[in-house]
Scaffold this motif. Structure first.
Motif, PDB file in Angstrom:
ATOM      1  N   LYS A 122       0.770  -1.181   0.074  1.00 18.69           N
ATOM      2  CA  LYS A 122      -0.263   0.071   0.019  1.00 18.69           C
ATOM      3  C   LYS A 122       0.867   1.278  -0.067  1.00 18.69           C
ATOM      4  N   THR A 123       1.796   1.504   0.945  1.00 20.07           N
ATOM      5  CA  THR A 123       2.377   2.649   1.192  1.00 20.07           C
ATOM      6  C   THR A 123       3.512   3.062  -0.053  1.00 20.07           C
ATOM      7  N   THR A 124       4.256   1.681  -0.178  1.00 16.90           N
ATOM      8  CA  THR A 124       5.103   2.134  -1.353  1.00 16.90           C
ATOM      9  C   THR A 124       4.534   2.033  -2.796  1.00 16.90           C
ATOM     10  N   VAL A 213      -3.817   9.162   3.550  1.00 21.76           N
ATOM     11  CA  VAL A 213      -3.794   9.288   4.976  1.00 21.76           C
ATOM     12  C   VAL A 213      -3.587   7.592   5.145  1.00 21.76           C
ATOM     13  N   ASP A 214      -2.493   7.337   5.541  1.00 26.36           N
ATOM     14  CA  ASP A 214      -1.983   5.945   5.471  1.00 26.36           C
ATOM     15  C   ASP A 214      -2.011   5.438   7.051  1.00 26.36           C
ATOM     16  N   GLU A 215      -1.974   4.168   7.165  1.00 27.95           N
ATOM     17  CA  GLU A 215      -1.847   3.710   8.699  1.00 27.95           C
ATOM     18  C   GLU A 215      -2.776   4.396   9.314  1.00 27.95           C
ATOM     19  N   ALA A 216      -4.204   4.381   8.949  1.00 30.79           N
ATOM     20  CA  ALA A 216      -5.318   4.939   9.569  1.00 30.79           C
ATOM     21  C   ALA A 216      -5.789   4.441  10.532  1.00 30.79           C
ATOM     22  N   GLU A 372       5.149  -2.819  13.924  1.00 31.46           N
ATOM     23  CA  GLU A 372       3.710  -3.528  14.008  1.00 31.46           C
ATOM     24  C   GLU A 372       2.956  -3.603  12.675  1.00 31.46           C
ATOM     25  N   THR A 373       3.072  -2.256  12.123  1.00 36.34           N
ATOM     26  CA  THR A 373       2.338  -2.355  10.812  1.00 36.34           C
ATOM     27  C   THR A 373       2.964  -1.190   9.780  1.00 36.34           C
ATOM     28  N   SER A 374       3.781  -0.308  10.414  1.00 34.87           N
ATOM     29  CA  SER A 374       4.464   0.727   9.637  1.00 34.87           C
ATOM     30  C   SER A 374       5.459   0.199   8.731  1.00 34.87           C
ATOM     31  N   LEU A 375       6.266  -0.814   9.257  1.00 38.32           N
ATOM     32  CA  LEU A 375       7.361  -1.112   8.584  1.00 38.32           C
ATOM     33  C   LEU A 375       7.411  -2.705   8.413  1.00 38.32           C
TER      34      LEU A 375
HETATM   35 MG    MG Z   1       2.394   0.921   4.970  1.00 33.98          MG
END
Ligand code: MG
Ligand code: CDP
Length: 735
Positions: A122-124, A213-216, A372-375
């Motif tokens: 999602k993020t990258t 808005v990521d990691e909502a 946990e979820t960000s990396l």
């Molecule tokens: Mg992410």
């Protein structure tokens, strides 16, 4: 060298040494002690000796996180991945097959909620897809917010690499006190707090075509406020695309909030994860972690380990303990690479956790919640979860905010376990009992907005012209009392007038990207002609608690070095002293090394100081120095922190207004002195409510800096006039 220092001390002398106990108390959370003691009645033997000098912890296998019916082929191993082109890696991510469908959905809807397993891309990937699709034509930008600075930095670096551009050109990041973007930067990864500040200069976000808005699901305060603001902007900017990305759960909530926006689900790939619990609670989870990691290392097949701890100090301690034990075991065990990751870790060190593990070795990543979820770290097969996290809590009745080590939620625990099942079937070892998981963990984490002070955010919203905060569109509203108290505090600081309108001084305070109290302190340095010193104090306070280095084998030297910096007056002046001496050394790293000062923290303080100095003009504060008259510095600090004051009473320190019992942190330069009046920078709840960074003040200063807040009467000193003995006695008799 005993494996369990604390226990052994207890056995030998009946009680641990006072000094050691103080350090232990400060380090271990009260929560951990409570948590550990939960069903201590259980007669199960706690430890068993297996390795020669190491003890082991017994785990029982209990449940399994279900994987997919037929797990897809595992992604290529890390080493193979290196050889393959980076584009092939991109194509292997779960989000890739949905590229066209996703872009179509974004084209069709203004707001889209995107749900996908951590590590699905999602993020990258999504910002890159948008870039490739032309969303950045005509100089428009794409923002992607992250709750954590480390995530913003590392993700931006990764994406820059994938796109083959230099970080800071087309792809960049922007976090507080650090801007790695340029005119050319169209993909902007930033902390949610930074996007909030963007509203100050560009209230309609006109230069952005997409805001993601990521990691909502993290529901940080800033993310929650962004929801309200972005929803509003989206109404009058129909061409703005809004993406809300979240790991799991709760996407329905987001959808409802954004007028039933559609939810796009990216099916994840997930392997089963076996979950193990300890048979009995562990009193010292840090020690238990170290023992368990070694146990995994010695008994389990290859695969990297991810350990979740609560913060920098703990992580550094754990890494040190692990390295120490590995050294002692020497060639008896295979190589173990111990790598920390936390918010303030410098980026070169951060990058190391993503490097592939050399053959034959095992990597242990000791992380905060960030993992946990960000990396996503490739190659993790084992997760070790003590079940704690550091959380802010706020008491709107007393206005006291503190950081506390608390048990994490079930949702958190399951996210953590999930990290073990990304590349193959994995195992998660929980350092608590199955009973504790069932009965003691909350289902989900309370959103930050409901457990933090709101001074900062209220000031920001007021600056954006949002006056009616009671009717702001909150996903979950903060407690009414918290809002009220924030307004009251801002009024006391002179940021709002009695009608709740922003004052000139309030407008200036909002310009500085720091807490209102710190802003106020900087503004007050004009009056007391000491902005040079105050800038330093502000910068040092912002780096926070990581100035001094205290290696286990040189504790005495380190403590002596620290004491050498002490100046009468308190910790703020100690910080000032450290910085000044360092500056005089020519900002030398050797100087830091010799004085047990963390060079990296100092370098960061220097950056922060420069940034703040650059903003002085905007807030109309000139550069000036107190020329050694520290009273002026202390008064300027008091002008910002008169809210955080405590006085010494017969039963110890009490906060002046709320009469809460508080303690000076054992690290403080004033720990032995116990001055009558003091102010503190922050409260940290571990075993007790500790005041961190304290400064001795005189009660008369409070009347000088905040006459509207303090009355002379409440500052009268009961100790000054001797209480008639008779009354004292009568009270005792009555009691
Ligand atoms: Mg992410
Ligand atoms: O956002 P989400 O959790 O869905 O996934 P992501 O962060 O976009 O991660 C996709 C892939 O990029 C994962 O396989 C990560 O291992 C990799 N990645 C990386 O190698 N280095 C980073 N700094 C960030 C991600």
């Amino acid at each position: 060298q005993p494996a369990r220092a604390v226990d052994l001390v207890e056995e030998e002398s009946g009680a641990p040494g006072e000094e050691q106990r103080r350090w232990e108390e400060a380090r271990l959370g009260a929560a951990s002690l409570k948590f550990g003691a939960r069903d201590a009645a259980s007669q199960e033997p706690k430890y068993q000796l297996v390795l020669e000098e190491e003890e082991t912890i017994e785990f029982v296998r209990a449940t399994q996180l279900q994987g997919d019916e037929e797990p897809a082929a595992p992604p290529p191993s890390t080493q193979a991945q290196q050889k393959e082109s980076i584009q092939a890696v991109r194509r292997s991510l779960p989000v890739f097959p949905f590229r066209e469908e996703l872009l179509a959905a974004i084209a069709d809807h203004q707001v889209l909620i995107i749900e996908g397993e951590t590590g699905s891309g999602k993020t990258t990937q999504i910002p890159q897809y948008l870039f490739e699709e032309g969303y950045t034509k005509k100089g428009m930008k794409i923002a992607c917010t992250q709750p954590r600075r480390v995530a913003a930095m590392s993700v931006a670096a990764r994406v820059a690499r994938e796109m083959g551009v230099k970080l800071g050109n087309e792809v960049g990041y922007s976090i507080r006190f650090e801007d790695c973007t340029s005119e050319r930067t169209v993909l902007r990864y930033m902390t949610d707090g930074m996007l909030l500040r963007e509203f100050l200069s560009e209230p309609d976000l006109a230069s952005y075509s997409v805001v993601m808005v990521d990691e909502a699901h993290e529901r940080t305060l800033h993310t929650d406020i962004l929801f309200g603001l972005i929803k509003d902007v989206a109404r009058f900017r129909p061409e703005l695309k809004v993406l809300v990305a979240s790991a799991t759960l709760d996407t329905a909530r987001f959808s409802t909030f954004f007028d039933d926006a559609p939810v796009f689900r990216i099916p994840g790939r997930r392997f089963p994860v076996d979950i193990f619990y300890t048979k009995a609670p562990e009193a010292d989870y840090l020690e238990a972690c170290v023992v368990s990691v070694l146990q995994i290392h010695v008994t389990q097949p290859p695969g990297d380990v991810l350990v979740f701890l609560t913060g920098q100090e703990e992580i550094e301690a754990a890494c040190e303990m692990l390295q120490d034990r590995c050294r002692r075991l020497g060639s008896k065990i295979r190589e173990l690479l111990v790598l920390p990751i936390y918010a303030n870790l410098p980026s070169d060190m951060q990058a190391r956790i993503f490097q592939p593990t050399p053959p034959g070795a095992r990597k242990v990543v000791v992380a905060t919640n960030i993992a946990e979820t960000s990396l996503t770290i490739e190659g993790i097969i084992y997760v070790l979860d003590p079940g704690f996290c550091k959380q802010k809590s706020y008491n709107p009745r007393t206005g006291m905010e503190s950081l506390t080590v608390t048990p994490c939620s079930k949702a958190s625990a399951n996210q953590r376990a999930g990290r073990a099942g990304r590349v193959a079937a994995g195992k998660c070892f929980r350092l608590y009992t199955a009973w504790a998981y069932q009965h003691e963990l909350e289902e989900t984490t309370v959103p930050e907005i409901q457990r933090t002070s709101l001074g900062n955010v209220v000031l920001l919203l007021k600056s954006l012209g949002i006056h009616d905060l009671m009717h702001f569109d909150f996903l979950d509203p903060p407690p009414y009392e918290t809002l009220l108290l924030a307004l009251e505090q801002l009024y006391a600081l002179g940021a709002l007038n009695h009608l709740g309108e922003l004052t000139t001084s309030g407008r200036k305070m909002a310009e500085l990207p720091v807490d209102p109290m710190l802003s106020k302190m900087v503004l007050a340095s004009e009056k007391y002609s000491c902005s040079e010193e105050i800038l330093t104090v502000a910068a040092m306070l912002s780096v926070n608690n990581s100035i001094f280095y205290r290696p286990k084998d040189k504790v005495v030297h380190a403590d002596n070095a620290r004491v050498n910096f002490f100046l009468p007056g308190g910790d703020h002046l100690v910080l000032l002293n450290v910085y000044t001496q360092w500056a005089e050394s020519g900002y030398s790293s050797q100087w830091c090394y010799e004085n047990f000062v963390q060079f990296r923290s100092m370098r960061r303080a220097r950056d922060v100081r420069e940034q703040l100095e650059g903003l002085l003009e905007r807030v109309e504060v000139g550069l000036s120095s107190c020329q050694g008259d520290y009273i002026r510095v202390r008064k300027a600090i008091t002008a910002g922190y008169f809210y955080h004051t405590a006085r010494l009473t017969r039963s110890g320190y009490r906060t002046v207004k709320q009469q809460q019992t508080v303690f000076i942190h054992p690290n403080s330069s004033l720990f032995e002195e116990q001055p009558r009046w003091l102010l503190y920078h922050e409260l940290v709840l571990t075993t007790k409510e500790f005041m961190r960074q304290v400064l001795e003040i005189e009660s008369s200063w409070l009347l000088e800096v905040a006459p509207h807040y303090y009355k002379a009467k409440e500052l009268e000193d009961p100790h000054a006039k001797k209480m008639p003995k008779k009354i004292g006695k009568t009270r005792e008799e009555l009691g």
